[in-house]
Scaffold this motif. Structure first.
Motif, mmCIF file in Angstrom:
data_model
loop_
_atom_site.group_PDB
_atom_site.id
_atom_site.type_symbol
_atom_site.label_atom_id
_atom_site.label_comp_id
_atom_site.label_asym_id
_atom_site.label_seq_id
_atom_site.Cartn_x
_atom_site.Cartn_y
_atom_site.Cartn_z
ATOM 1 N N THR A 1 1.138 -1.283 -0.178
ATOM 2 C CA THR A 1 0.312 -0.029 -0.266
ATOM 3 C C THR A 1 0.841 1.327 -0.254
ATOM 4 O O THR A 1 0.581 1.962 -0.763
ATOM 5 C CB THR A 1 -0.848 0.217 1.219
ATOM 6 O OG1 THR A 1 -0.350 -0.458 2.475
ATOM 7 C CG2 THR A 1 -1.879 -1.226 0.741
ATOM 8 N N MET A 2 2.102 1.256 0.107
ATOM 9 C CA MET A 2 3.475 2.380 0.423
ATOM 10 C C MET A 2 3.365 2.422 -0.944
ATOM 11 O O MET A 2 3.547 3.430 -1.704
ATOM 12 C CB MET A 2 3.966 2.275 1.308
ATOM 13 C CG MET A 2 4.044 2.077 3.132
ATOM 14 S SD MET A 2 5.414 1.892 3.182
ATOM 15 C CE MET A 2 6.281 3.419 3.345
ATOM 16 N N GLN A 3 4.154 1.273 -1.561
ATOM 17 C CA GLN A 3 3.787 1.615 -2.737
ATOM 18 C C GLN A 3 3.449 1.193 -4.031
ATOM 19 O O GLN A 3 3.359 2.044 -5.329
ATOM 20 C CB GLN A 3 5.290 -0.064 -3.324
ATOM 21 C CG GLN A 3 6.370 -0.074 -2.772
ATOM 22 C CD GLN A 3 6.924 0.873 -2.817
ATOM 23 O OE1 GLN A 3 7.262 0.961 -3.754
ATOM 24 N NE2 GLN A 3 8.108 1.347 -2.053
ATOM 25 N N LEU A 4 2.153 1.328 -3.899
ATOM 26 C CA LEU A 4 0.831 0.710 -4.871
ATOM 27 C C LEU A 4 1.583 0.514 -6.605
ATOM 28 O O LEU A 4 0.888 0.598 -7.124
ATOM 29 C CB LEU A 4 0.236 2.711 -4.521
ATOM 30 C CG LEU A 4 -0.220 2.985 -4.006
ATOM 31 C CD1 LEU A 4 -0.410 4.197 -4.501
ATOM 32 C CD2 LEU A 4 -1.684 2.417 -3.407
ATOM 33 N N LEU B 1 0.302 -5.068 -4.504
ATOM 34 C CA LEU B 1 -1.112 -5.971 -4.232
ATOM 35 C C LEU B 1 -1.937 -6.658 -4.338
ATOM 36 O O LEU B 1 -2.067 -7.308 -3.372
ATOM 37 C CB LEU B 1 -2.003 -4.811 -4.738
ATOM 38 C CG LEU B 1 -1.399 -3.105 -4.077
ATOM 39 C CD1 LEU B 1 -2.128 -2.146 -5.615
ATOM 40 C CD2 LEU B 1 -2.094 -3.056 -2.537
ATOM 41 N N GLN C 1 -6.943 -2.151 4.913
ATOM 42 C CA GLN C 1 -6.287 -1.005 4.249
ATOM 43 C C GLN C 1 -6.164 -1.677 2.399
ATOM 44 O O GLN C 1 -5.553 -0.374 2.067
ATOM 45 C CB GLN C 1 -4.732 -1.638 5.050
ATOM 46 C CG GLN C 1 -3.754 -1.038 3.665
ATOM 47 C CD GLN C 1 -2.662 -0.367 5.105
ATOM 48 O OE1 GLN C 1 -2.618 -1.461 6.540
ATOM 49 N NE2 GLN C 1 -1.528 -0.070 5.357
ATOM 50 N N LEU C 2 -5.659 -2.795 2.218
ATOM 51 C CA LEU C 2 -5.859 -3.051 1.006
ATOM 52 C C LEU C 2 -7.437 -2.663 -0.173
ATOM 53 O O LEU C 2 -7.238 -1.857 -1.221
ATOM 54 C CB LEU C 2 -6.191 -4.502 0.951
ATOM 55 C CG LEU C 2 -4.407 -5.230 0.693
ATOM 56 C CD1 LEU C 2 -5.096 -7.004 0.615
ATOM 57 C CD2 LEU C 2 -3.889 -4.871 -0.387
ATOM 58 N N GLU D 1 -8.586 -0.128 0.773
ATOM 59 C CA GLU D 1 -8.742 1.762 0.940
ATOM 60 C C GLU D 1 -7.820 2.026 -0.546
ATOM 61 O O GLU D 1 -7.742 2.984 -1.136
ATOM 62 C CB GLU D 1 -7.974 2.031 1.884
ATOM 63 C CG GLU D 1 -9.414 1.759 2.866
ATOM 64 C CD GLU D 1 -10.662 3.065 2.269
ATOM 65 O OE1 GLU D 1 -10.102 4.228 2.024
ATOM 66 O OE2 GLU D 1 -11.281 2.866 2.495
ATOM 67 N N ALA D 2 -6.293 1.568 -1.111
ATOM 68 C CA ALA D 2 -5.698 1.452 -1.332
ATOM 69 C C ALA D 2 -6.202 1.009 -2.333
ATOM 70 O O ALA D 2 -5.501 2.006 -4.000
ATOM 71 C CB ALA D 2 -4.375 0.568 -1.361
ATOM 72 N N ARG D 3 -6.790 0.368 -3.276
ATOM 73 C CA ARG D 3 -7.454 -0.396 -4.224
ATOM 74 C C ARG D 3 -8.393 0.978 -4.781
ATOM 75 O O ARG D 3 -8.251 1.098 -6.193
ATOM 76 C CB ARG D 3 -7.889 -1.551 -4.775
ATOM 77 C CG ARG D 3 -6.879 -2.546 -4.492
ATOM 78 C CD ARG D 3 -6.811 -3.353 -5.905
ATOM 79 N NE ARG D 3 -6.322 -4.718 -5.937
ATOM 80 C CZ ARG D 3 -5.489 -4.606 -6.743
ATOM 81 N NH1 ARG D 3 -4.977 -3.873 -7.364
ATOM 82 N NH2 ARG D 3 -4.413 -5.957 -6.010
ATOM 83 N N GLN D 4 -9.132 2.228 -4.240
ATOM 84 C CA GLN D 4 -9.698 2.974 -4.554
ATOM 85 C C GLN D 4 -9.052 4.104 -5.214
ATOM 86 O O GLN D 4 -7.570 4.316 -4.953
ATOM 87 C CB GLN D 4 -10.538 3.187 -3.192
ATOM 88 C CG GLN D 4 -11.503 1.746 -2.809
ATOM 89 C CD GLN D 4 -12.448 2.534 -1.800
ATOM 90 O OE1 GLN D 4 -12.120 3.561 -1.580
ATOM 91 N NE2 GLN D 4 -13.033 1.712 -1.605
#
Length: 89
Positions: free
Chosen positions: A33-36, A41, A83-84, A86-89
């Motif tokens: 999630t830091m790297q996106l 992911l 967290q995952l 949220e990162a995907r949005q």
């Protein structure tokens, strides 16, 4: 003697494996999630799935005194999944 020892099943080993799977998933989710990075992911999602599978196996073998530990693992995985998402949005 070795065969007898191989047949010994302890809940400690199951719980230690769950702990390692959950910690690994949590770290992978944090890095991903830091790297996106889409590949990271995907790997993090797989790590969470693997941890959930291990947790389910441990629940089947649970002795009853492991409930608090397993509940904490469940909460950690739920946070990682959130967290995952949220990162995907």
């Amino acid at each position: 003697m070795a065969r007898r020892d191989a047949d010994v099943h302890t809940g400690y080993n199951d719980l230690k494996q769950v702990e390692m799977f959950v910690e690994t998933a949590e770290k992978m989710v944090g890095q991903a999630t830091m790297q996106l990075d889409p590949e990271m992911l995907r790997h993090a999602e797989q790590a969470v799935k693997n941890a959930r599978d291990q947790l389910a196996r441990a629940r089947q073998e649970a002795t009853g005194v492991d409930g608090d530990f397993l509940a904490r693992c469940e909460q950690t995985l739920a946070r990682a999944e959130h967290q995952l998402r949220e990162a995907r949005q």
